[in-house]
Enzyme design. Sequence first.
Site, mmCIF file in Angstrom:
data_model
loop_
_atom_site.group_PDB
_atom_site.id
_atom_site.type_symbol
_atom_site.label_atom_id
_atom_site.label_comp_id
_atom_site.label_asym_id
_atom_site.label_seq_id
_atom_site.Cartn_x
_atom_site.Cartn_y
_atom_site.Cartn_z
ATOM 1 N N HIS A 1 6.648 9.256 -3.353
ATOM 2 C CA HIS A 1 6.036 7.970 -3.017
ATOM 3 C C HIS A 1 6.473 7.524 -1.636
ATOM 4 O O HIS A 1 7.652 7.589 -1.301
ATOM 5 C CB HIS A 1 6.474 6.923 -4.056
ATOM 6 C CG HIS A 1 5.788 5.616 -3.896
ATOM 7 N ND1 HIS A 1 6.351 4.563 -3.252
ATOM 8 C CD2 HIS A 1 4.556 5.210 -4.289
ATOM 9 C CE1 HIS A 1 5.508 3.536 -3.264
ATOM 10 N NE2 HIS A 1 4.411 3.903 -3.887
ATOM 11 N N GLY B 1 0.857 -1.176 0.000
ATOM 12 C CA GLY B 1 0.000 0.000 0.000
ATOM 13 C C GLY B 1 0.890 1.222 0.000
ATOM 14 O O GLY B 1 2.085 1.115 0.203
ATOM 15 N N CYS B 2 0.339 2.405 -0.240
ATOM 16 C CA CYS B 2 1.246 3.525 -0.440
ATOM 17 C C CYS B 2 0.581 4.877 -0.289
ATOM 18 O O CYS B 2 -0.632 4.990 -0.214
ATOM 19 C CB CYS B 2 1.830 3.497 -1.842
ATOM 20 S SG CYS B 2 2.590 1.961 -2.266
ATOM 21 N N ALA B 3 1.449 5.897 -0.256
ATOM 22 C CA ALA B 3 1.031 7.277 -0.412
ATOM 23 C C ALA B 3 1.719 7.829 -1.644
ATOM 24 O O ALA B 3 2.882 7.507 -1.894
ATOM 25 C CB ALA B 3 1.451 8.087 0.803
#
Lengths: 359, 509
Positions: A178, A10-12
């Site tokens: 990221h 998952g990420c930003a």
Amino acid sequence: MRCNTRIPSGCAISGMMCESGDRVDGSAIIKSIALMHDRSNGLGGGFAAYGIYPRRADQYAFHMMFDDFAAKENFDEYVKDHFIVERDEVIPTSPFGNITSPPVLWRYFLNVDEKKLEFVEDREYVVNKVMEINSNVPGAFVSSSGKNMGAFKGVGYPEDIGHFYKLEEYKGYIWTSHGRFPTNTPGWWGGAHPFGLLDWSIVHNGEISSYGINKRYLEMFGYKLELRTDTEVVAYLFDLLVRRQNLPMELAVKALSAPFWDNIDRMEPHTKELMTAIRMVYGGALLNGPYSIILGHSRGMMGLNDRIKLRPMTCGRKDDMLYMASEESAIREIEPDLDTVWSPKAGEAVVGTLNGEVE
Amino acid sequence: MATELSPVSQIPPEFHVKVDHDQCRKCKRCVLNCSFGCMQFKDKVTPDHSKCVACHRCTTFCPENAISITDHPMVYKENANWTERIRQNTLKQAETGGILLTGMGNPKPYPILWDHLLIDACQVTNPSIDPLREPMELRTFLGSKPDKLEFERDEHNNVRLKTQLAPHIQLDIPVIFAAMSYGAVSHNVHKSLAIAANKMGTLMNTGEGGLHEDLYPYSGRIMVQVASGRFGVHSDYLKAGAAVEIKIGQGAKPGIGGHLPGEKVGLEISKTRMIPVGTDALSPAPHHDIYSIEDLSQLIFAIKEATDYMKPVSVKIAAVHNVAAIASGIVRAGADIVTIDGFRGGTGATPAIIRDNVGIPIELALAAVDQRLRDEGIRNQASLVCAGSIREAADVAKAIALGADACVIGTAALIALGCRVCQKCYTGNCAWGIATQRPELTRRLDPDVGSQRLCNLLTAWKHELQEVLGSLGVNSIESLRGSRERLRGIGLDKETLEILGVKPAGVGM
């Protein structure tokens, strides 16, 4: 060292672009991604920046990661045989508390000898060499390979990575970033985002459930998928569709994040024909599963969501600045007074285009 | 001259029919329904066990449930080598001197690789999708696709498609009906398939016996076949079809021809096949104008010329050892669709020795062909259709993940129509009115009822496929197509896994 298994994460993500070509330093993008600290877990962060090497804007800037200096020596032999090395230097870093055991980070400014381009166009040549280096030069990894741009990434929280690379000292007209939340420890810097090839860079929040066929589709066109990451797949798909096959960006996006048949059936005849053909021919390129992506390239930035918007993305505009991020707060953090702010619809691309000249 | 043998056969019956005479009320429905002459009436229902084929017609229509069928209680001296089947077959050949004939697909216990493949599902890191709430697309196009599309701008600066696409067939579900000829099956079977194909947005296939004139109104959803006998092939037939298929081989009988006995060639079949009434319809083993790949190419383009390049041309082959290279040659010869029929594929009649021993499983053939075409960069030039015992929607999902564009169902469709897989198609006595031309039997199948049963089957499979896609977290069939990453093998050896391009269960991404 290198991680050969595929790791869901998952990420930003956050991106900003000045469409008039003005350049800003990296402190804003660090601040934006730092706000979404909880969306990553300290196992990967990175940035892509465009416009950072104006004095060497015509040379391919290779950002390299080496396992050790022996690997660098191997690469130095290789690169001399295949490129004209205009300059090479260490990528400046500052010792930063949370960042441990970085690889050897070096950048090369390269030109391609005309004689090597008798049968192949120069970007194709560079792509082939990047694939060759990543596959065949032990311990060497090409982090980015575009002109007047670069990727800065590693294992750590993104804001720590940003300070480690001293991004405050670079100025760019596009910044993307990221923060990563992988489900197990990669321990390899090359696996962090963004992923870069030529001037393409991808930061990506999501998991491509169609990875298996996207990979086999790309392999049919000669791409070697070394990293086994979704991000690599996305970058190569853009490279294939836009650079090699000359699809207009707005149609490439329709191949990747295709409209539903129910909608296509209701379109006016010409558009229906167009979309039907795209879906028929580019089924292998359809990206399925949850994702939000920010694509950077030298002429612009583009945000794209999956077909049913399973991952978040918000966009905002202020004057000639375009922002996109996983959370609105990450935009407000650096530009509280936005002209417009909106959540793009599923499968609808948000496009930022460079209007002016880069300063 | 051969010595006359005793009229009493030494072969013991296969089945035992038990009639509960306390329950039987002597209505004789079983006698009327039995088309094999097993159920007889002599004061009471008296079965001739030796004639029973376990077609279940009598048990299905007995109003008192008074009939049961079991294996014939005959013990053979135990022998793992000289099995009952081998001993029975030896006796049959000793009595007849003939090739053992049979019907339907290979029944032997070869590994069924579908049952050794497991499908992935989403958990946490990527969400599954609810097919009841979100679109779940199965639309599929069969035909040749270019490597890339080109575009141009019109006078209003709108982007328009420049590439001229080859002809395609749109399928609403990637499951099409198998080639079964009029002659092998009844007119009512053909009509049931044609109606269902039209309703469900898929295809039926004429098989090699032509298309009866009554079915021309349905031809927009009919693939017309050109086989080695060229029965029923004429210009209007080719032009009527949605696509044309050149049949080179069949999974149940690779490398051999076909034979429709003259007694089945009545007036209607005679007209449709364009042969005299009562003559045997013999399909030669090879096409006598195809002795090499370049000959095939000529036939492909002859058909394209005859149909003004408006129809995709399919080439159907049996899955044999060198199938990958052969399929590659077929694509390069100009086929738009390659249909591969595995060694468990069905038939109306075939020598048992061929059916049971020749060819390879469709799972391996499909995986090898898809990979070969990708390695050669020509996978998009033809659609890949796989046949040869697709039994259920799970098989379809796995076949698509291995790389098939669509799957073919023959036996499954016939079972939906009533078939009990008794393997007696070649006798022409089918009690369910399927593999027979006897009018008193064919009328047992009502095409309206039959087509509805076929539609129900496909509708059920459609929902099941959508469930699988949803659990995989994708909402379109092309994201499963060729995505072998979503399959895992269980109980398979390393070489098999390599050919399938599938990792063993327990290995992550």
